[in-house]
Design a protein around this motif. Structure first.
Motif, mmCIF file in Angstrom:
data_model
loop_
_atom_site.group_PDB
_atom_site.id
_atom_site.type_symbol
_atom_site.label_atom_id
_atom_site.label_comp_id
_atom_site.label_asym_id
_atom_site.label_seq_id
_atom_site.Cartn_x
_atom_site.Cartn_y
_atom_site.Cartn_z
ATOM 1 N N VAL A 27 0.835 -1.194 0.000
ATOM 2 C CA VAL A 27 0.000 0.000 0.000
ATOM 3 C C VAL A 27 0.871 1.246 0.000
ATOM 4 N N VAL A 28 0.556 2.167 -0.880
ATOM 5 C CA VAL A 28 1.174 3.487 -0.887
ATOM 6 C C VAL A 28 0.073 4.511 -0.677
ATOM 7 N N ALA A 29 0.263 5.418 0.282
ATOM 8 C CA ALA A 29 -0.730 6.437 0.589
ATOM 9 C C ALA A 29 -0.333 7.765 -0.044
ATOM 10 N N LEU A 30 -1.291 8.427 -0.663
ATOM 11 C CA LEU A 30 -1.075 9.778 -1.176
ATOM 12 C C LEU A 30 -1.324 10.766 -0.041
ATOM 13 N N VAL A 31 -0.377 11.662 0.195
ATOM 14 C CA VAL A 31 -0.474 12.595 1.314
ATOM 15 C C VAL A 31 -0.230 14.015 0.824
ATOM 16 N N ARG A 32 -0.782 14.990 1.560
ATOM 17 C CA ARG A 32 -0.620 16.395 1.193
ATOM 18 C C ARG A 32 0.609 17.045 1.847
ATOM 19 N N ARG A 33 1.222 16.375 2.786
ATOM 20 C CA ARG A 33 2.402 16.871 3.511
ATOM 21 C C ARG A 33 3.648 16.160 2.978
#
Length: 300
Positions: A27-33
């Motif tokens: 799993v790879v999470a897309l993050v805004r930071r």
């Protein structure tokens, strides 16, 4: 399977990411930071910015993005945010996939039970029409944005119901009152809530990753129940009374828009697609779900 997930930090996203990993998926999470590690990639959905390479090699993209529906009063600015926080990320993901020679095979993009508006006692399968409420319009535009994915991408639109969790979520404010014997139904209690437990939401998404199903999918429990029945089941599981009803006029006054659509609208949903595809629920009955919710042996 390699999965890229947007909206991984919320209640559902956190549990779902863990469920995917427990099932053996990466799993790879897309993050805004700034990313905290190799399992994260930065994006800016508000600006429509996502490097398509972030999706390279992904078998599936799961989109859970969206500001909390019940977190704040529905001012005009907040309603605009409810739209933009869903449409922006969805369109950004679709645009990134469109730039790829080989986009991910599957795009599971969250929708919600609010799609159907206030439907009374009508049984709602996936082919039922959209409602006319604010939430219905959000869901319609949200789904249309996802369906713009490139040809050949299997698009799944889970219309998730009222999620029962042991901490937070739809029951976050109700459960503490019920534990004190101070809770009760909202309005006349005859409105149907399309409930489902958090473990079954995660299991349904896992099921949909491997299933050939596409299009809208009602992610709810098979047992339909109105608010009176749901509150009574939770109170029984807690061995508490549930006598204090909150009148509809009070909800409309204290929570304009929010109280009406979230608490008083009725959606008697049937998970016809999941059932016909062979999905099995962990908490298929309301009594089982209520016992799980009030149990002390977990915090999910």
């Amino acid at each position: 399977m390699h999965i890229v997930i947007a909206g991984a930090s919320g209640l559902i996203g956190t549990s779902m990411s863990a469920a995917f990993r427990d099932a053996g998926h990466s799993v790879v999470a897309l993050v805004r930071r700034p990313p905290a590690g190799a399992g994260e990639v930065r994006w800016d959905p508000a600006a429509g910015v996502l490097d398509p390479s972030a999706l390279a090699g992904a078998d599936a993209v799961v989109n859970l993005s969206g500001a909390g529906i019940g977190d704040r009063p529905w001012t005009r600015k907040r309603v605009e945010e409810l739209f933009s926080s869903r449409l922006g990320p969805t369109r950004t993901l679709v645009q990134a996939m469109a730039q790829m020679d080989t986009p991910p095979a599957t795009f599971i993009s969250q929708s919600a039970s609010g799609y159907y508006g206030d439907a009374g006692n009508t049984v709602l399968r996936e082919d039922a029409p959209a409602g006319s409420s604010t939430l219905a319009q959000i869901c319609v535009e949200w789904e249309q944005a996802a369906l713009a994915a490139p040809a050949g991408v299997r698009v799944v639109l889970p219309r998730t119901g009222v999620v029962f969790s042991r901490s937070g979520g739809a029951l976050g404010k109700l459960l503490p009152l019920l534990r004190l014997g101070l809770g009760g139904p909202f309005g006349n209690g005859h409105q149907f809530w399309p409930w489902v437990t958090l473990p079954d939401v995660c299991a349904a998404f896992l099921f949909l990753l491997d299933s050939p199903v596409s299009g809208p999918v009602n992610v709810t429990a098979p047992e339909q129940a109105d608010v009176n029945t749901i509150v009574a089941a939770l109170a029984r599981a807690l061995h508490r009374p549930a006598m204090l009803r909150v009148p509809a006029p009070v909800l409309r006054t204290v929570m304009p828009g929010l109280g009406e659509e979230l608490l008083l609208h009725s959606q008697r949903m049937e998970p016809a697609v999941l059932a016909s595809a062979g999905f099995r629920w962990q908490h298929g009955s309301l009594e089982d779900a209520a016992r799980w919710v009030v149990a002390k042996d977990g915090s999910a």
